[in-house]
Scaffold this active site. Structure first.
Site, PDB file in Angstrom:
ATOM      1  N   GLY A  95       0.872  -1.189   0.000  1.00  0.00           N
ATOM      2  CA  GLY A  95       0.000   0.000   0.000  1.00  0.00           C
ATOM      3  C   GLY A  95       0.892   1.216   0.000  1.00  0.00           C
ATOM      4  O   GLY A  95       1.358   1.654   1.051  1.00  0.00           O
ATOM      5  N   ALA A 119       0.403   4.445  -1.295  1.00  0.00           N
ATOM      6  CA  ALA A 119      -0.110   5.801  -1.543  1.00  0.00           C
ATOM      7  C   ALA A 119       0.640   6.751  -0.601  1.00  0.00           C
ATOM      8  O   ALA A 119       1.691   6.370  -0.072  1.00  0.00           O
ATOM      9  CB  ALA A 119      -1.616   5.826  -1.328  1.00  0.00           C
ATOM     10  N   VAL A 120       0.128   7.940  -0.345  1.00  0.00           N
ATOM     11  CA  VAL A 120       0.938   8.928   0.395  1.00  0.00           C
ATOM     12  C   VAL A 120       1.499   8.396   1.709  1.00  0.00           C
ATOM     13  O   VAL A 120       2.673   8.624   2.031  1.00  0.00           O
ATOM     14  CB  VAL A 120       0.171  10.253   0.659  1.00  0.00           C
ATOM     15  CG1 VAL A 120      -0.011  11.056  -0.597  1.00  0.00           C
ATOM     16  CG2 VAL A 120      -1.167  10.021   1.337  1.00  0.00           C
ATOM     17  N   SER A 151      -1.414  -1.776  -7.601  1.00  0.00           N
ATOM     18  CA  SER A 151      -1.004  -1.389  -8.957  1.00  0.00           C
ATOM     19  C   SER A 151       0.482  -1.050  -8.923  1.00  0.00           C
ATOM     20  O   SER A 151       0.925  -0.252  -8.079  1.00  0.00           O
ATOM     21  CB  SER A 151      -1.818  -0.215  -9.482  1.00  0.00           C
ATOM     22  OG  SER A 151      -2.463   0.458  -8.447  1.00  0.00           O
ATOM     23  N   SER A 193      -0.504   8.363  13.208  1.00  0.00           N
ATOM     24  CA  SER A 193      -0.953   9.732  12.944  1.00  0.00           C
ATOM     25  C   SER A 193       0.231  10.631  12.612  1.00  0.00           C
ATOM     26  O   SER A 193       1.333  10.433  13.116  1.00  0.00           O
ATOM     27  CB  SER A 193      -1.695  10.314  14.143  1.00  0.00           C
ATOM     28  OG  SER A 193      -2.118  11.632  13.815  1.00  0.00           O
ATOM     29  N   GLY A 245      -0.064  12.330   9.269  1.00  0.00           N
ATOM     30  CA  GLY A 245      -0.236  12.660   7.855  1.00  0.00           C
ATOM     31  C   GLY A 245       1.012  12.297   7.081  1.00  0.00           C
ATOM     32  O   GLY A 245       1.893  11.564   7.553  1.00  0.00           O
ATOM     33  N   LYS A 300      -6.423   5.393  18.290  1.00  0.00           N
ATOM     34  CA  LYS A 300      -6.284   6.270  17.110  1.00  0.00           C
ATOM     35  C   LYS A 300      -7.630   6.906  16.760  1.00  0.00           C
ATOM     36  O   LYS A 300      -7.701   8.078  16.361  1.00  0.00           O
ATOM     37  CB  LYS A 300      -5.716   5.489  15.926  1.00  0.00           C
ATOM     38  CG  LYS A 300      -5.688   6.293  14.601  1.00  0.00           C
ATOM     39  CD  LYS A 300      -4.696   7.446  14.625  1.00  0.00           C
ATOM     40  CE  LYS A 300      -4.944   8.584  13.667  1.00  0.00           C
ATOM     41  NZ  LYS A 300      -4.918   8.358  12.255  1.00  0.00           N
ATOM     42  N   HIS A 357      -8.193   9.646  19.151  1.00  0.00           N
ATOM     43  CA  HIS A 357      -7.279  10.722  18.732  1.00  0.00           C
ATOM     44  C   HIS A 357      -7.945  11.563  17.638  1.00  0.00           C
ATOM     45  O   HIS A 357      -7.945  12.792  17.681  1.00  0.00           O
ATOM     46  CB  HIS A 357      -5.966  10.111  18.242  1.00  0.00           C
ATOM     47  CG  HIS A 357      -5.095  11.037  17.437  1.00  0.00           C
ATOM     48  ND1 HIS A 357      -5.383  11.387  16.130  1.00  0.00           N
ATOM     49  CD2 HIS A 357      -3.965  11.705  17.752  1.00  0.00           C
ATOM     50  CE1 HIS A 357      -4.465  12.217  15.679  1.00  0.00           C
ATOM     51  NE2 HIS A 357      -3.594  12.433  16.637  1.00  0.00           N
ATOM     52  N   ASN A 358      -8.522  10.895  16.659  1.00  0.00           N
ATOM     53  CA  ASN A 358      -9.156  11.628  15.549  1.00  0.00           C
ATOM     54  C   ASN A 358     -10.404  12.364  16.011  1.00  0.00           C
ATOM     55  O   ASN A 358     -10.687  13.466  15.536  1.00  0.00           O
ATOM     56  CB  ASN A 358      -9.500  10.678  14.399  1.00  0.00           C
ATOM     57  CG  ASN A 358      -8.283  10.371  13.547  1.00  0.00           C
ATOM     58  OD1 ASN A 358      -7.154  10.486  14.018  1.00  0.00           O
ATOM     59  ND2 ASN A 358      -8.492   9.968  12.310  1.00  0.00           N
ATOM     60  N   GLU A 389      -9.192  15.351  17.499  1.00  0.00           N
ATOM     61  CA  GLU A 389      -8.750  16.197  16.364  1.00  0.00           C
ATOM     62  C   GLU A 389      -9.950  16.982  15.788  1.00  0.00           C
ATOM     63  O   GLU A 389      -9.854  18.181  15.516  1.00  0.00           O
ATOM     64  CB  GLU A 389      -8.141  15.264  15.318  1.00  0.00           C
ATOM     65  CG  GLU A 389      -7.703  15.862  14.019  1.00  0.00           C
ATOM     66  CD  GLU A 389      -7.163  14.750  13.086  1.00  0.00           C
ATOM     67  OE1 GLU A 389      -6.223  14.031  13.495  1.00  0.00           O
ATOM     68  OE2 GLU A 389      -7.678  14.590  11.965  1.00  0.00           O
TER      69      GLU A 389
END
Ligand SMILES: NC(=O)C1=CN([C@@H]2O[C@H](COP(=O)(O)OP(=O)(O)OC[C@H]3O[C@@H](n4cnc5c(N)ncnc54)[C@H](OP(=O)(O)O)[C@@H]3O)[C@@H](O)[C@H]2O)C=CC1
Ligand SMILES: O=C(CO)[C@H](O)[C@H](O)COP(=O)(O)O
Length: 479
Positions: free
Chosen positions: A11, A13-14, A36, A130, A132, A184, A187-188, A191
């Site tokens: 995985g 992605a960012v 992919s 966490s 980002g 988590k 936490h969000n 947030e």
């Protein structure tokens, strides 16, 4: 033959891409894979020189490229995608291998996956991450759950790649099965509350003082050097100071006022309802996002509903700004206090034995809610590990008490001027509710007994009672 990888990441992605780079930069050999292949190729093309990556196109090759027992981090979309990746990995795994789900999974899914995989001899670690994109690369806050023995193997790598505050890693074992993803999730939720409170403060400064975004950004920048110092206050100052290149206007003025969400805030509120824990600040923040996106209702209301509000008349600008700052800090303490209550309740319910002070410690760096005052929360739980209410800790009781007059003034001013401050006002109501000597819940109990014979307790004697409301109104003791 080339050396095997010490850990794998699937995985890319960012988040997964940056986590893999972070691990490689710390000297570990990292196997990388993505559904992919394009993402895998681009990681190697752009950053292949940052460390030792072993790239595979096929799942079988990816798994075979990792030393045993294998440690495989899955960093994909939460939900069905995570199950699909686990299914894809399973035929290639051996007993004792560890799958680490680092996405934002819903904790009941984590409990299910841990249970199912344990039957197959595979360890499953639900791990909150966490920070980002930037945190994943330079040091996130890491909240792993699962079996404690998995942390013995994983802990050194996780602590290495996590953020550090005063040399202390922002990673620690949280608790069994879903505990890591639960923490988590909360936490969000916090947030969400923190962001809503900041947005309400911005709105008060905008409407109350008629300030433009850059001037409000300067106020947030000043606040960031005091008690409020935090990542979210810091980025708010930056965002408010940013100019839209297309129009030359402040960037926030061209952003549509409809807040979206991916689900973690909603899950936090749903779980709090199940546990019966009042997390009013988080709930109001989640509903405020929903209200902002309720377009037909907003259009109808704008056409039909009068404001009947007063005119702002602020004679002392600096005193108003200070009132907003104090109201923000007090409301923020309430949101954190409620979030930690929820962690305590879930920990008791699931037998997770979560150390709240340790959670505050690993949130001091790397994560989105990182803030100076988290040190104070850790200290509060060190003073009293079983503290029933964070707000009642000697430090927080004092700072919130010191800001109380400001808090009341701001909520009253907002109401009389028609500015919505759902998180500020619900937090103040919570403060007044939780400290009240006597709440009107007595009347609710009496009403319930009247229409449904639901019984009540008396203030002057033990036992359970019922009044014959439709008869002679005599009282019977039920037990
Ligand atoms: N973005 C953020 O700031 C944060 C995100 N998270 C969590 O981390 C995880 C990854 O987030 P992010 O990096 O933003 O990426 P996304 O949530 O956008 O997920 C994209 C990744 O999921 C893969 N994927 C999607 N569906 C499937 C499937 N059916 N089978 C296999 N792979 C699939 C994609 O593969 P492909 O390339 O083939 O499409 C891609 O690698 C999520 O769970 C997210 O909630 C956690 C903290 C912060
Ligand atoms: O986990 C995160 C930060 O901690 C992600 O950024 C998450 O997507 C934020 O939630 P939402 O998208 O619902 O605002």
């Amino acid at each position: 033959m080339a050396e095997l990888a010490q850990i794998g990441v699937t995985g890319l992605a960012v988040m997964g891409r940056n986590l893999a780079r972070n691990i490689a930069r710390h000297g570990y050999r990292v196997a990388v894979h993505n559904r992919s292949y394009g993402r895998t190729e681009s990681l190697i093309a752009d950053h292949g020189d940052e460390g030792t990556f072993i790239a595979s196109k096929e799942t079988a090759d990816f798994v075979a490229s990792i030393e045993r027992p294998r440690k495989i981090i899955v960093m994909v979309k939460a939900g069905a995608a995570t199950d699909a990746v686990i299914e894809d990995l399973l035929p290639h795994l051996d007993e004792g291998d560890i799958i680490i789900d680092a996405g934002n999974a819903h904790f009941p899914d984590t409990i299910r996956r841990e249970h199912d995989l344990a039957q197959k001899g595979i360890h499953f670690v639900g791990m909150g991450v966490s920070g980002g994109e930037e945190g994943a690369l330079n040091g996130p806050s890491i909240m792993p759950g699962g079996a404690k023995e998995s942390y013995t193997t994983l802990g050194p790598i996780l602590e290495d790649i996590s953020a550090k505050v005063d040399g202390v890693p922002c990673a620690t074992y949280v608790g069994p099965d879903g505990a890591g993803h639960f923490v988590k999730m909360v936490h969000n939720g916090i947030e969400y509350a923190d962001m809503q409170l900041i947005a309400e403060a911005y709105d008060l400064l905008r409407q109350g003082l008629g300030l433009e975004a850059p001037a409000i950004g300067d106020i947030f920048a000043q606040w960031n050097s005091g008690d409020l110092e935090s990542f979210l206050i810091e980025i708010t100052a930056e965002v408010l100071g940013h100019t839209d290149a297309k129009t030359g206007r402040p960037f926030v003025d061209i952003v549509l006022d409809q807040a979206e969400q991916k689900g973690t805030g909603r899950w936090t509120v749903q779980n709090a309802l199940d546990l019966g824990v009042p997390i009013t600040g988080i709930a109001e923040a989640t509903f405020a996002r929903a209200l902002s996106g309720s377009v037909p209702q907003r259009v109808a209301a704008q056409a039909a509903l009068p404001a009947n509000a007063g005119q702002w008349d602020i004679s002392d600008r600096d005193a108003f700004i200070e009132d907003v700052r104090r109201a923000l800090y007090a409301s923020k303490v309430v949101a954190y206090s409620q979030g930690f209550d929820q962690i305590a309740a879930a920990s008791a319910e699931h037998d997770w034995n979560i150390d709240r002070g340790a959670m505050a410690r690993i949130w001091r760096g790397g994560c989105i809610i990182r803030a100076k005052f988290l040190n104070r929360i850790t200290e509060a739980y060190e003073r009293q590990p079983e503290l029933p209410l964070l707000l009642a800790d000697e430090y927080f009781a004092k700072v919130v008490g010191d800001g109380l007059e400001s808090w009341r003034r701001i909520v009253a001013l907002a109401a009389s001027n028609g500015v919505p401050v759902p998180a500020f006002s619900s937090s103040l109501s919570y403060y007044d509710g939780v400290r009240a000597n006597r709440l009107p819940a007595n009347l609710i109990q009496a009403q319930r007994d009247f229409f449904g014979a639901h019984t009540y307790h008396r203030t002057d004697a033990p036992g359970v009672y019922h009044t014959e409301w439709s008869g002679d109104r005599s009282e019977t003791q039920e037990s």
